[in-house]
Design a protein around this motif. Structure first.
Motif, mmCIF file in Angstrom:
data_model
loop_
_atom_site.group_PDB
_atom_site.id
_atom_site.type_symbol
_atom_site.label_atom_id
_atom_site.label_comp_id
_atom_site.label_asym_id
_atom_site.label_seq_id
_atom_site.Cartn_x
_atom_site.Cartn_y
_atom_site.Cartn_z
ATOM 1 N N CYS A 50 34.573 -24.092 -0.384
ATOM 2 C CA CYS A 50 33.341 -24.764 -0.817
ATOM 3 C C CYS A 50 33.470 -25.376 -2.210
ATOM 4 O O CYS A 50 32.675 -26.217 -2.597
ATOM 5 N N CYS A 53 33.533 -22.337 -7.072
ATOM 6 C CA CYS A 53 34.249 -21.767 -8.217
ATOM 7 C C CYS A 53 34.863 -22.875 -9.070
ATOM 8 O O CYS A 53 34.880 -22.800 -10.305
ATOM 9 N N CYS A 87 31.041 -16.917 -6.187
ATOM 10 C CA CYS A 87 31.583 -17.111 -4.839
ATOM 11 C C CYS A 87 30.706 -16.394 -3.828
ATOM 12 O O CYS A 87 30.592 -15.170 -3.852
#
Ligand code: SF4
Ligand code: SF4
Length: 103
Positions: A50, A53, A87
């Motif tokens: 995704c 981070c 996360c």
């Protein structure tokens, strides 16, 4: 002492810029991770790519890999833990430097 700047070649077009905001782009300088106590370790199996981070790392040391996962540039990571906190699938674990061999 002023840190030494890495050698850096300016890309000629936008698509040539690396997908990491600081380290590979030449903005970071000499290693600064010497005082880190914990380091983030990414579980590639859990990572869904995704890039959250990548977006939240204050030092820009999370880099995107070719398979759209992430890796940490440990020479510059300070171990703040923001990436692990943010996360949502808990793919990042903060591991004590001394315990690194135990995982
Ligand atoms: S936030 Fe977690 S799932 Fe998303 S890219 Fe980073 S490690 Fe992978
Ligand atoms: S621990 Fe902090 S400095 Fe290191 S990669 Fe994660 S957010 Fe960036």
């Amino acid at each position: 002492m002023r840190p030494k700047v890495k050698s850096y070649k300016q890309p000629s077009k936008l698509s040539e810029y690396p997908s990491t905001p600081a380290f590979e782009s030449g903005h970071l300088v000499s290693k600064n991770a010497g005082w880190r106590t914990f380091k983030p370790v990414v579980d590639a199996e859990k990572c869904v790519g995704c890039l959250r981070c990548y977006l939240v790392c204050p030092d820009g040391v999370v880099a995107r890999t070719k398979d759209n996962k992430v890796e940490i540039e440990y020479d510059f990571c300070k171990g703040c833990g923001i990436c692990a906190h943010e996360c949502k699938v808990e793919a990042i674990t903060m591991v004590k430097e001394a315990d690194e061999d135990e995982i």
